[in-house]
Write a protein that holds these residues in place. Structure first.
Motif, short mmCIF file in Angstrom:
data_model
loop_
_atom_site.label_atom_id
_atom_site.label_comp_id
_atom_site.label_asym_id
_atom_site.label_seq_id
_atom_site.Cartn_x
_atom_site.Cartn_y
_atom_site.Cartn_z
N SER A 62 50.43 -87.64 -58.40
CA SER A 62 50.26 -87.94 -59.83
C SER A 62 48.96 -87.42 -60.42
N ILE A 63 48.02 -87.02 -59.59
CA ILE A 63 46.76 -86.44 -60.09
C ILE A 63 46.74 -84.94 -59.84
N GLU A 64 47.08 -84.51 -58.63
CA GLU A 64 46.97 -83.10 -58.28
C GLU A 64 48.01 -82.23 -58.99
N SER A 65 49.25 -82.69 -59.09
CA SER A 65 50.29 -81.85 -59.70
C SER A 65 50.03 -81.57 -61.18
N PRO A 66 49.70 -82.57 -62.02
CA PRO A 66 49.39 -82.23 -63.41
C PRO A 66 48.13 -81.38 -63.54
N LYS A 67 47.16 -81.61 -62.65
CA LYS A 67 45.96 -80.77 -62.68
C LYS A 67 46.32 -79.32 -62.43
N LEU A 68 47.17 -79.07 -61.43
CA LEU A 68 47.55 -77.70 -61.10
C LEU A 68 48.38 -77.07 -62.21
N LEU A 69 49.33 -77.84 -62.77
CA LEU A 69 50.15 -77.28 -63.84
C LEU A 69 49.30 -76.93 -65.05
N ARG A 70 48.33 -77.78 -65.38
CA ARG A 70 47.50 -77.52 -66.55
C ARG A 70 46.61 -76.29 -66.36
N ARG A 71 46.11 -76.09 -65.14
CA ARG A 71 45.20 -74.96 -64.91
C ARG A 71 45.95 -73.67 -64.58
N SER A 72 47.27 -73.74 -64.43
CA SER A 72 48.04 -72.56 -64.05
C SER A 72 48.19 -71.60 -65.22
N SER A 73 48.53 -70.37 -64.91
CA SER A 73 48.76 -69.35 -65.94
C SER A 73 50.02 -69.63 -66.74
N MET A 74 50.86 -70.55 -66.25
CA MET A 74 52.10 -70.85 -66.95
C MET A 74 51.91 -71.87 -68.06
N TYR A 75 50.82 -72.63 -68.01
CA TYR A 75 50.63 -73.71 -68.98
C TYR A 75 50.64 -73.23 -70.43
N PRO A 76 49.93 -72.15 -70.77
CA PRO A 76 49.92 -71.72 -72.19
C PRO A 76 51.29 -71.40 -72.74
N TRP A 77 52.26 -71.11 -71.86
CA TRP A 77 53.58 -70.71 -72.32
C TRP A 77 54.57 -71.88 -72.37
N LEU A 78 54.10 -73.07 -72.01
CA LEU A 78 54.98 -74.23 -72.09
C LEU A 78 55.26 -74.58 -73.56
N PRO A 79 56.40 -75.20 -73.85
CA PRO A 79 56.69 -75.61 -75.24
C PRO A 79 55.63 -76.56 -75.77
N ASP A 80 55.42 -76.53 -77.08
CA ASP A 80 54.42 -77.40 -77.69
C ASP A 80 54.74 -78.88 -77.49
N SER A 81 56.01 -79.21 -77.31
CA SER A 81 56.38 -80.61 -77.08
C SER A 81 56.01 -81.08 -75.68
#
Length: 337
Positions: A62-81
């Protein structure tokens, strides 16, 4: 592992199968149209490697996975929602302080200081005349709890401080808890790797009564009414046991309530919810339109990135959630297979 076909097929470690990469942390997950690339870095040399995969499953918790998703190159392309929900909602389940009694038997069966056991009393989720869940909690009961504390190599090193020969009986109450959007795993600072965890402790009775138990169980109860429920259940349980030939009572006349026992401080029990799946924000509410992963645990807005850990759970259950997580893993394996 051989029977499951998980043994790597190459001496050089580049064949199919199960690979454990030690002393590395994952820096990035990148999307390259027909594949994903995972970028881990070796902790001592700083050397980066690249692994290519058709599908990737985050399982860091619950801490490491959101941290990794947020810092990944894919995060900027996620939907605004989806972006505002990444890392938000972190929730645990509130657990009361233990209340104790000393007992000598139950139903004619003698009990002593050397007997021990752990029993969980599960709620059936039944509702009262006001459509509120009567008991939105489970009760954990320990008989001579020192036998169940892993910190002790010698169980008798922590003998119960009660009447000679009596068994110590402890119970505590574990409530479920809906997601709490006041809590968040915030981004790490620039060039940093440790995120800021904003977490409001769930132990304050006024906060639980004001919103948490209302969303979970429909309870419209003030703290005094909550304490009354816990005290009545505790007395009913203890009364099933005997203490010197009479129904057992809480030791020292202990009670839940103002100035007495309450909810524990500083302990996080089974944190969940920072990459939520589709969920109901309140008891009997319709499903929310927004989530981070869909019903198949695929990150919304991606085609190959999945999450399977406690972060996807939309509710911190009163019971330990390991079986639920195992069921999700088996279901995801079938979906990916």
């Amino acid at each position: 592992m051989n029977q499951l076909g998980l043994t790597p097929g190459s001496r050089h470690g580049d064949g199919p199968g199960l690979h454990l990469l030690l002393n590395h942390f994952v820096e990035d997950v990148q999307n390259h149209h027909d594949r994903l690339e995972v970028v881990p870095r070796e902790t001592t040399s700083g050397q980066a490697r690249v692994f290519k995969a058709a599908k990737v499953v985050l399982a860091g918790g619950s801490i490491e996975s959101p941290k990794l998703l947020r810092r990944s190159s894919m995060y900027p392309w996620l939907p605004d929602s989806v972006k505002p929900l990444v890392g938000r909602g972190l929730t645990d389940h509130p657990t009361s302080n233990e209340i104790t009694s000393f007992v000598t038997g139950i139903g004619g069966l003698p009990l002593s200081a050397t007997d021990h056991g752990k029993i969980i009393l599960y709620s059936l989720g039944r509702r009262d005349a006001n459509n509120q869940i009567r008991y939105p909690f489970n009760v954990e009961m320990n008989l001579n709890h020192e036998f169940w504390h892993l910190r002790n190599n010698d169980p008798m090193a922590e003998a119960a401080a009660g009447p000679p020969g009596a068994a110590r009986l402890d119970i505590k109450f574990s409530f479920g808890n809906c997601l709490d959007d006041n809590n968040e795993i915030r981004p790490a600072p620039p060039f940093g790797y440790v995120p800021e965890v904003v977490f409001r402790n769930q132990s304050w009775a006024d906060y639980l009564a004001d919103s948490r138990f209302r969303a979970l169980a429909g309870w419209q109860k003030a703290p005094a009414e909550i304490w009354d429920v816990l005290n009545r259940v505790a007395l009913d349980i203890f009364a099933q046991f005997e203490s010197g030939g009479v129904p057992a009572q809480p030791a020292g006349s202990a009670r839940y309530g103002s100035g007495g026992l309450g909810f524990g401080w500083g302990t996080v029990h089974h944190a969940v919810g920072s990459l939520r799946m589709p969920y109901r924000p309140r008891l009997d509410a319709p499903f929310s339109a927004d989530s981070v992963v869909d019903e198949n645990l695929l990150v919304v807005g991606t085609q190959r990135l999945y999450v399977c850990d406690m972060s996807v759970l939309p509710l911190s259950t009163a019971a330990n959630p390991v079986r639920t997580l195992t069921a999700l893993a088996l279901r995801l394996s079938e979906h990916l297979g």
